[in-house]
Structure formats: structure tokens, C-alpha cells
Design an enzyme around this catalytic site. Structure first.
Site, short mmCIF file in Angstrom:
data_model
loop_
_atom_site.label_atom_id
_atom_site.label_comp_id
_atom_site.label_asym_id
_atom_site.label_seq_id
_atom_site.Cartn_x
_atom_site.Cartn_y
_atom_site.Cartn_z
N SER A 133 -10.65 0.83 6.51
CA SER A 133 -9.80 0.74 5.38
C SER A 133 -9.40 -0.51 4.76
O SER A 133 -9.03 -0.73 3.78
CB SER A 133 -8.81 1.59 5.54
OG SER A 133 -9.14 3.04 5.50
N SER A 139 -9.59 2.89 2.51
CA SER A 139 -8.46 3.36 1.71
C SER A 139 -7.55 2.49 0.92
O SER A 139 -6.55 2.72 0.16
CB SER A 139 -7.73 4.15 2.71
OG SER A 139 -7.01 3.53 3.59
N LYS A 193 0.70 -1.13 0.00
CA LYS A 193 0.17 -0.04 0.00
C LYS A 193 0.78 1.34 0.16
O LYS A 193 1.93 1.30 0.86
CB LYS A 193 -0.83 -0.03 1.28
CG LYS A 193 -2.04 1.10 1.31
CD LYS A 193 -2.82 1.02 2.45
CE LYS A 193 -3.87 2.10 2.50
NZ LYS A 193 -4.94 2.01 3.80
#
Length: 443
Positions: free
Chosen positions: A179, A155, A79
Site C-alpha cells: 500500500s 491503499s 492517511k
């Protein structure tokens, strides 16, 4: 775009360890899939084939030398909120678009690479991970593999899409308000937010969102998830929040944990509405448990109010700290307005938000005095189309404020043929209990 036949992380590692394939061949195949699928989905924002192949060759050498690597050759997407050597950490923000390449890995990436993973790229995230829509002004929008006209959640949206589409079997993620759980649910995957501190953060910089966020991973199967957690949990001296190692591996604890005796089922949590097809699919999973002998207690209201009054100020303050004195004109309107809200906060306001976390946890503790786990829909509606302004993530953030372990498992498709997730929440530090029920519902 969904690749149901894509190999799992465990199958991939077993093939590399036994010599049925090599880590190099596995990495090259992942890079090929990224090149073919990502132009439409926009999940991977950076990739370095030469670096990935060099890592894979080293994994093959370690396997040949007899080293046991539980995740040998597993392609990994990282990420874009955490460091990995040779890549920029941009946080989806124009503020850091030209930042220097990282010279060290995050704690999570370090542990995954030690277990044999091969980093093949960085995954997309909204600016500073503040949104459930993985869109930003640097890389654009990540698209849902079930319907490319809809958002993928966030996210960790790039991570979820990369796994769901079969680009990679494993991706790092983080969860500060849903997320991991939100994009996992939106993309038809299992997803798990560990107890705060279970997967350590740490390193040279303070944790971004220390009171609410936890690192984790996104995988295709719960078995992959449990096996990966076994190599990344445990204390880290540079993370003030990190928890001790569990008494036994999660894979052992999950395997011997029986079904819960009694569960609480809350279709609305007391403040959310739910689309009928989502409620029906989640309710059917709960009824399956009841048929298997689990006592179900339906609870209309768990919390007396929605959690945003506590979550919002904390996140605004955290992002304000990350931006510091940098040029705010480069930020998205949403992030800039959040920082302006933080400019008006006092120390008393932040303490009040922390006090609300305490109150919310007391309300949740009352549920766990009589029930082992709490179940609720992960998302109360389908992922919205791009440009559609709706509130669609109301059931997740509160469990970051209470520091609870919480997971999601797919339980069907909605009337629009989009994935539906059932959320499973456990009491403090009962990660094994949540994972065991996830494994039972999504073997």
C-alpha cells in the site's frame, strides 16, 4: 498534474528555519494548492484551514524561540486510517462517515508534529485499506496524476497523489500488502515499507493488521524519506511489535553504506508476467548496477507459490474484527464478501496462514544467503483504467508476509508514458541497505 518543481520536505523545513518564509505562509500555500488541484484528483478528503494555520503559527513561535525542528513547517497529509486531532477517521467506509472527531494523534502523527509538521488534511484510501484502487463509497476515486483516467494505486493512493502533484511534500501512509510501494510506483515516487515494527503504531486500540502492516510516509525524494524516518522510528511501549531505535540515524547509515556486493534480480518472481517496457526499464537499472561493479544473479523463481492463500485469510480476519457487529449492508461488495470469507475461517486456518509466512520467509532467506538484496519490478503492468478488472499488484504482498524491508524507486516511463518502479527488498531489518540503494538509484 505532476509538479516536478514542487519543494521537497527538507527544502521547505530549511526555508522556515532560516526565516526565508514562515510556517504560516507555507501552510497557506499548501491549502491553496489543494483547493486548485484536488477537485480533479480527489486525493484530500478533509481539510481544516483554520486548524492548519493555528498549528503553523505555533511552529513559527517554536522556531523563533530557538527550538530545532527538523521538519519545521512541512505541510502534512494524514492517511484516513489513522487519527489526527480535529478530523474524523473514516477508513473510507460509510460505517464511520459520522464518527466523532479524533481527540488525539496517532503515534506517527505525534512524532511528525513534534518535529514541526503541520497537518493540512486527510488523504483518501479504499475502504479499510483493502484495495490497490483508492476508491470508496464515501469519497469516490482518487485519480492518477499522470493519467486521470487511471487508478492511482492504493491503499495510500491519496497520499501518493497529494505528494506527486505537489499539494504537500509529505504524507503519512501504511503498507499491508504493497500500500506504500504500489501507489508510489504508479505515481512516479520513491516509496519504502520499513521492517515490521520499525515505525511504531500502538495507541489505545490494537494494531489493525498486526502481522503484516507497517506505518510509513510518502515523500518526493529518498533524502526526504530518510530524514523523516529519523524522526519517527524507535520503540513505542503501546506497540508490542515495535523495534528498538537503530544504533545510528538512518541518514548516517545510508550515507556510509557502499553498493551491495551481489544482488539477486528476479524479473517474474516465478509467478508473474511483466510488460516488455516495464521489464526493459527495470533491467536497464540492474545493468547500470552491473556496470558499477555489482554482481547480478538472475533468479527465475523465488517463491514456489503466490502468497494470496496466506495474505487473503489474514486480511479478511482483520477487517472482520474492525467491522464487528456493525451494519454490513453499508460496506462495498468487495469488503462484505471478504468478511463473509472470514466468517468461514477457523483458528486452524489462521495458523496455517501464519505457517505459510514462515515457509515464504525460508524461501527468501535462501536468496539472501548468497545475495545482499533482491530486485524485481514493483508493478508488472501499467496502472489500469477505471473499471478495468486486472491483477496488477502481484509482486508486493509477499514481502509483507516475510516482514522484509522493501522499497520502490522510479526508473523510467512505460510505452503508455506511465511511471515504472523497481522494487528493492532486503533481509530482515536491513532497512539501511534498502534505503542506501534507493538513494543511489534515485538521488
Amino acid at each position: 498534474m505532476i509538479n516536478e518543481a514542487a519543494p521537497s520536505a527538507l527544502d521547505t523545513a530549511a526555508a522556515v528555519r532560516t526565516g526565508r518564509t514562515s510556517a504560516r505562509e507555507t501552510a497557506e500555500a499548501a491549502l491553496t494548492r489543494i483547493a486548485r488541484l484536488d477537485p480533479e484528483l480527489n486525493a484530500i478528503v478533509a481539510s481544516d484551514a483554520d486548524r492548519a494555520v493555528a498549528q503553523a503559527v505555533e511552529v513559527d513561535r517554536r522556531v523563533a524561540a530557538g527550538e530545532h525542528l527538523p521538519l519545521a513547517g512541512v505541510p502534512l497529509a494524514v492517511k484516513d486510517t489513522e487519527d489526527t486531532v480535529g478530523y474524523r477517521t473514516i477508513h473510507g467506509s460509510r460505517l464511520f462517515a459520522d464518527t466523532a472527531h479524533a481527540t488525539s494523534d496517532s503515534v506517527l502523527v505525534t512524532r511528525l508534529r513534534a518535529a514541526g509538521c503541520v497537518v493540512v488534511g486527510k488523504s483518501n484510501t479504499p475502504e479499510f485499506a483493502t484495495s490497490a484502487d483508492t476508491s470508496n463509497l464515501v469519497f469516490g476515486s482518487t485519480r492518477n496524476p499522470y493519467d486521470v483516467d487511471r487508478v492511482a494505486g492504493g491503499s495510500s493512493g491519496g497520499a501518493a497523489v497529494a505528494v506527486a502533484s505537489g499539494m504537500v511534500p509529505l504524507a503519512t501512509a501504511s503498507d499491508g500488502g504493497g500500500s506504500i510501494r504500489i501507489p508510489a510506483s504508479a505515481c512516479g515516487l520513491p516509496g519504502f515499507k520499513p521492517s515490521l515494527g520499525r515505525v511504531p503504531d500502538g495507541g489505545p486500540h490494537p494494531v489493525d493488521w498486526p502481522l503484516v502492516t507497517t506505518r510509513g510516509v510518502i515523500t518526493r525524494t529518498v533524502a526526504d524519506l530518510v530524514a523523516t524516518l529519523d524522526v519517527v522510528v524507535g520503540p513505542e511501549r503501546t506497540d508490542l511489535r515495535s523495534l528498538p531505535a537503530p544504533c545510528e540515524p538512518f541518514s548516517v547509515g545510508v550515507g556510509r553504506t557502499p553498493l551491495p556486493r551481489r544482488i539477486a534480480w528476479s524479473p517474474q518472481l516465478g509467478y508473474a508476467w511483466t510488460e516488455p517496457s516495464i521489464l526493459a526499464a527495470c533491467g536497464a537499472a540492474v545493468e547500470r548496477l552491473a556496470a558499477e561493479g555489482v554482481e547480478v544473479v538472475e533468479i527465475d523463481r523465488v517463491f514456489t507459490s503466490e502468497p494470496y492463500d496466506a495474505w487473503g485469510p489474514l486480511i479478511a480476519a482483520y477487517v472482520q474484527r474492525s467491522v464487528g457487529e456493525l451494519d454490513r449492508s453499508l460496506l462495498s461488495d468487495e469488503v462484505r464478501e471478504g468478511i463473509e470469507d472470514a466468517d468461514r475461517l477457523s483458528a486452524r486456518d489462521l495458523l496455517a496462514a501464519e505457517d505459510t509466512c514462515h515457509r515464504l520467509n525460508l524461501e527468501l532467506v535462501r536468496v539472501f544467503e548468497t545475495c545482499d538484496l533482491l530486485l524485481t519490478p514493483t508493478l508488472h503492468r501499467d496502472p489500469p483504467q477505471f473499471g478495468e478488472a486486472v491483477s496488477w499488484i502481484r509482486a508486493t504482498g509477499v514481502f509483507n508476509l516475510t516482514r522484509s524491508p522493501a522499497g520502490t524507486v522510479p526508473v523510467g516511463l512505460s510505452d503508455e508514458c506511465l511511471p515504472i518502479g523497481l522494487q528493492i527488498v532486503g533481509p530482515q531489518h536491513d532497512d539501511v541497505g534498502v534505503l542506501a540503494l534507493m538513494q543511489h538509484l534515485h538521488p
